[in-house]
Design a protein around this motif. Structure first.
Motif, PDB file in Angstrom:
ATOM      1  N   ILE A   1       0.861  -1.197   0.000  1.00  0.00           N
ATOM      2  CA  ILE A   1       0.000   0.000   0.000  1.00  0.00           C
ATOM      3  C   ILE A   1       0.895   1.245   0.000  1.00  0.00           C
ATOM      4  N   LYS A   2       0.794   1.997  -1.088  1.00  0.00           N
ATOM      5  CA  LYS A   2       1.830   3.001  -1.376  1.00  0.00           C
ATOM      6  C   LYS A   2       1.712   4.288  -0.568  1.00  0.00           C
ATOM      7  N   ASN A   3       0.569   4.521   0.054  1.00  0.00           N
ATOM      8  CA  ASN A   3       0.424   5.780   0.800  1.00  0.00           C
ATOM      9  C   ASN A   3      -0.150   5.550   2.203  1.00  0.00           C
ATOM     10  N   LEU A   4       0.261   4.423   2.811  1.00  0.00           N
ATOM     11  CA  LEU A   4      -0.188   4.090   4.173  1.00  0.00           C
ATOM     12  C   LEU A   4       1.008   3.943   5.111  1.00  0.00           C
ATOM     13  N   ILE A   5       0.956   4.645   6.233  1.00  0.00           N
ATOM     14  CA  ILE A   5       1.966   4.487   7.292  1.00  0.00           C
ATOM     15  C   ILE A   5       1.235   4.053   8.560  1.00  0.00           C
ATOM     16  N   VAL A   6       1.744   3.002   9.184  1.00  0.00           N
ATOM     17  CA  VAL A   6       1.121   2.460  10.404  1.00  0.00           C
ATOM     18  C   VAL A   6       1.950   2.933  11.604  1.00  0.00           C
ATOM     19  N   ILE A   7       1.277   3.388  12.649  1.00  0.00           N
ATOM     20  CA  ILE A   7       1.991   3.861  13.840  1.00  0.00           C
ATOM     21  C   ILE A   7       1.370   3.233  15.096  1.00  0.00           C
ATOM     22  N   GLY A   8       2.010   3.486  16.230  1.00  0.00           N
ATOM     23  CA  GLY A   8       1.421   3.052  17.501  1.00  0.00           C
ATOM     24  C   GLY A   8       1.549   1.569  17.740  1.00  0.00           C
ATOM     25  N   ARG A   9       0.647   1.052  18.565  1.00  0.00           N
ATOM     26  CA  ARG A   9       0.814  -0.315  19.052  1.00  0.00           C
ATOM     27  C   ARG A   9       0.557  -1.399  18.015  1.00  0.00           C
ATOM     28  N   CYS A  10       0.033  -1.031  16.822  1.00  0.00           N
ATOM     29  CA  CYS A  10      -0.293  -2.069  15.827  1.00  0.00           C
ATOM     30  C   CYS A  10       0.731  -2.174  14.706  1.00  0.00           C
ATOM     31  N   ILE A  11       1.945  -1.624  14.882  1.00  0.00           N
ATOM     32  CA  ILE A  11       2.964  -1.781  13.843  1.00  0.00           C
ATOM     33  C   ILE A  11       3.370  -3.251  13.745  1.00  0.00           C
ATOM     34  N   SER A  12       4.203  -3.552  12.763  1.00  0.00           N
ATOM     35  CA  SER A  12       4.586  -4.944  12.523  1.00  0.00           C
ATOM     36  C   SER A  12       5.572  -5.417  13.593  1.00  0.00           C
ATOM     37  N   ALA A  13       5.103  -6.294  14.453  1.00  0.00           N
ATOM     38  CA  ALA A  13       5.942  -6.799  15.556  1.00  0.00           C
ATOM     39  C   ALA A  13       5.384  -8.145  15.986  1.00  0.00           C
ATOM     40  N   THR A  14       6.266  -9.010  16.493  1.00  0.00           N
ATOM     41  CA  THR A  14       5.777 -10.269  17.038  1.00  0.00           C
ATOM     42  C   THR A  14       5.039  -9.962  18.347  1.00  0.00           C
ATOM     43  N   PHE A  15       4.308 -10.957  18.826  1.00  0.00           N
ATOM     44  CA  PHE A  15       3.552 -10.829  20.083  1.00  0.00           C
ATOM     45  C   PHE A  15       4.471 -10.339  21.219  1.00  0.00           C
ATOM     46  N   GLU A  16       5.668 -10.947  21.309  1.00  0.00           N
ATOM     47  CA  GLU A  16       6.581 -10.615  22.416  1.00  0.00           C
ATOM     48  C   GLU A  16       7.154  -9.206  22.238  1.00  0.00           C
ATOM     49  N   ALA A  17       7.557  -8.877  21.010  1.00  0.00           N
ATOM     50  CA  ALA A  17       8.153  -7.550  20.775  1.00  0.00           C
ATOM     51  C   ALA A  17       7.104  -6.452  20.985  1.00  0.00           C
ATOM     52  N   GLN A  18       5.868  -6.745  20.589  1.00  0.00           N
ATOM     53  CA  GLN A  18       4.807  -5.738  20.764  1.00  0.00           C
ATOM     54  C   GLN A  18       4.576  -5.444  22.242  1.00  0.00           C
ATOM     55  N   SER A  19       4.740  -6.482  23.077  1.00  0.00           N
ATOM     56  CA  SER A  19       4.482  -6.270  24.510  1.00  0.00           C
ATOM     57  C   SER A  19       5.461  -5.257  25.108  1.00  0.00           C
ATOM     58  N   ALA A  20       6.581  -5.040  24.429  1.00  0.00           N
ATOM     59  CA  ALA A  20       7.571  -4.058  24.897  1.00  0.00           C
ATOM     60  C   ALA A  20       7.352  -2.694  24.256  1.00  0.00           C
ATOM     61  N   MET A  21       7.135  -2.659  22.941  1.00  0.00           N
ATOM     62  CA  MET A  21       7.091  -1.363  22.240  1.00  0.00           C
ATOM     63  C   MET A  21       5.746  -0.665  22.362  1.00  0.00           C
ATOM     64  N   ARG A  22       4.770  -1.314  23.026  1.00  0.00           N
ATOM     65  CA  ARG A  22       3.402  -0.798  23.018  1.00  0.00           C
ATOM     66  C   ARG A  22       3.170   0.377  23.964  1.00  0.00           C
ATOM     67  N   THR A  23       4.103   0.624  24.901  1.00  0.00           N
ATOM     68  CA  THR A  23       3.770   1.648  25.908  1.00  0.00           C
ATOM     69  C   THR A  23       3.864   3.064  25.336  1.00  0.00           C
ATOM     70  N   THR A  24       3.298   4.015  26.072  1.00  0.00           N
ATOM     71  CA  THR A  24       2.959   5.315  25.478  1.00  0.00           C
ATOM     72  C   THR A  24       4.140   6.201  25.073  1.00  0.00           C
ATOM     73  N   PRO A  25       5.253   6.258  25.829  1.00  0.00           N
ATOM     74  CA  PRO A  25       6.349   7.080  25.300  1.00  0.00           C
ATOM     75  C   PRO A  25       6.841   6.547  23.955  1.00  0.00           C
TER      76      PRO A  25
END
Ligand SMILES: Cc1cc2nc3c(=O)[nH]c(=O)nc-3n(C[C@H](O)[C@H](O)[C@H](O)COP(=O)(O)OP(=O)(O)OC[C@H]3O[C@@H](n4cnc5c(N)ncnc54)[C@H](O)[C@@H]3O)c2cc1C
Length: 452
Positions: free
Chosen positions: A384-408
């Motif tokens: 998708i040429k004009n889509l940027i994903v941000i925040g807690r739903c970016i591409s990450a494994t279950f374990e990695a997301q549990s770390a990068m998901r916090t608000t800062p």
């Protein structure tokens, strides 16, 4: 259908990530609109009672700066946040309490002062695509259905609603069975006698295993954050007074002395992207909050006269969809502190998995002061040429997301997404072809901390 004028950048979702994206994009001169289903910005921080923000630090280093840290500076000036203070739970480096009402207003000011526009009370209702581009989105609000066109779209919905509408692939939950982290309905109480709570903690160190017998840590910060009261919770569970599938009580004092956020309910087996499941989760959360209110008032010295100020208002969803990106962040990337050429943010927050099965929380920490990196490739899809994903739903494994998901961290990711979107819109290039060096340069000019 109503038609709303065309924007350079359209941000769907006004959580911390979406708000920071809107500030960054409009600061670079992009005509920017942020669309949010609530009547205020802040997402989980204001609509779900989440707090404090954790953590801006990696050891002594302030690893998250830029607009996300500017928000804290603004709140500090107003007396609405004590700033980054020592984490007295003993889990991470610093925590950042704040007043949620003040945050709503400051976020709104930051967006409008930078030239961004805000559309509240509006839900995404459809996405129109053509030849790998999002042409427009349809939104639903009191004016009926409207179509909004944009050059670049940012998905800040947390659940990836916009990306999925545009046909992006996604995963959900852990690899083995797709189970997601439990949801939590937060409960805010005021009139808590903090000195009395502290007295109990000092007199019962065995009830707070994280402190290993030394409770002096709780005197190291001007606000109390604590996890424990294990024996009291166990006793109430044995008596059938508590059905919450969690092992202890966790709460955080906010900016306002004597006001605390209880992060203790645990709602298992629900899906934040299934409206009926989400509704059932709210009801289960409310039931657990009622039990919790009775428990703290009866068992914890200092809570006798505490009053429930609010629950939620909405239940908090820790994780749902992860949009499949050009690169997927893994736990090995975090633990090895891998630095990517296209790094756009860093974080020192550890892996933090609230068990999808019941009691227990799994923590995996980096070495003291360690800091991992988030690459831009986790924020864009292959097609998708004009889509940027941000925040807690970016591409990450279950374990990695549990770390990068916090608000800062999600704030810093949003900041980068806004910069990349503005540059893509200005240059008329696909998001996959944005000059990453320029993104990094602009991020630094806007005060972000980057070790590249
Ligand atoms: C229970 C719980 C406790 C947590 N505790 C902490 C903590 O103590 N400290 C910490 O730093 N982090 C904590 N987190 C993590 C953190 O709150 C979130 O991961 C983070 O806020 C994600 O930010 P975001 O901007 O990606 O998404 P969100 O904050 O979820 O924002 C998404 C926004 O998009 C809007 N939206 C969504 N879908 C649509 C749609 N279809 N149409 C229109 N608008 C839409 C929502 O209303 C929301 O405002 C916690 C999370 C939960 C759930």
């Amino acid at each position: 259908m109503n038609r709303i004028q065309k924007y350079d950048v359209v941000v769907m979702g006004g959580g911390i990530s979406g708000a920071m994206a809107a500030v960054a994009a409009s600061s670079l001169g992009a005509k920017t609109l942020i669309v949010e289903s609530h009547g205020f910005l802040g997402g989980t921080l204001t609509a779900n009672g989440v707090g404090p923000m954790m953590t801006f630090h990696a050891g002594e280093k302030l690893a998250i700066q830029g607009f996300t840290n500017q928000l804290i500076e603004r709140l500090k000036k107003l007396g609405k946040s004590p700033g980054h203070i020592f984490d007295t739970v003993g889990f991470t480096y610093s925590v950042t309490p704040f007043d949620a009402e003040a945050m709503k207003h400051e976020l709104e000011l930051m967006v409008t002062e930078s030239g961004g526009e805000i559309l509240y009370h509006t839900m995404l209702a459809g996405v129109k695509t053509d030849s790998g581009r999002i042409i427009s989105i349809t939104v639903c609000n009191k004016s009926g259905l409207s179509e909004i066109e944009g050059s670049v779209f940012i998905d800040g919905t947390g659940d990836g609603d916009l990306s999925v509408g545009a046909g992006a692939e996604f995963t959900k939950g852990r690899d083995t069975d797709g189970a997601m982290q439990p949801m939590t309905l937060k409960m805010k109480m005021y009139n808590v006698d903090i000195p009395k709570v502290k007295e109990y903690i000092h007199n019962h160190p065995e009830d707070f295993p994280l402190y290993n017998g030394d409770t002096s840590i709780i005197e190291k910060a001007p606000r109390l954050s604590v996890g424990g009261f294990d024996s009291l919770f166990k006793e109430a569970k044995a008596k059938g007074e508590i059905s919450i599938p969690r092992e202890n009580i966790l709460f955080f004092e906010t900016n306002n002395p004597g006001e605390v956020i209880l992060n203790t309910t645990r709602i298992l087996g629900h899906d934040g992207t299934d409206a009926m499941s989400l509704s059932r989760a709210e009801m289960e959360g409310r039931k657990q909050c009622r039990e919790l209110e009775q428990f703290v008032r009866k068992y914890i010295p200092g809570f006798e006269n505490a009053v429930v100020e609010s629950t939620g208002p909405n239940i908090g969803v820790r994780g749902s969809r992860q949009i499949k990106g050009v690169y997927t962040l893994t736990v090995e990337d975090l633990m090895e502190q891998r630095l990517f050429e296209d790094t756009i943010a860093h974080s020192g927050y550890p892996v933090d998995i609230h068990s999808p099965d019941g009691e227990g929380t799994k923590h995996q920490k980096l070495e003291w002061g360690g800091m991992y990196s988030i690459p831009y490739a986790c924020m864009i899809t292959e097609s998708i040429k004009n889509l940027i994903v941000i925040g807690r739903c970016i591409s990450a494994t279950f374990e990695a997301q549990s770390a990068m998901r916090t608000t800062p961290t999600t704030g810093a990711i949003g900041h980068a997404g806004g910069v990349a979107a503005a540059l893509a819109a200005e240059g008329g290039v696909d998001v996959q072809k944005v000059n990453i060096k320029e993104v990094q340069q602009k991020l630094k000019e806007q005060g972000a901390y980057l070790e590249v």
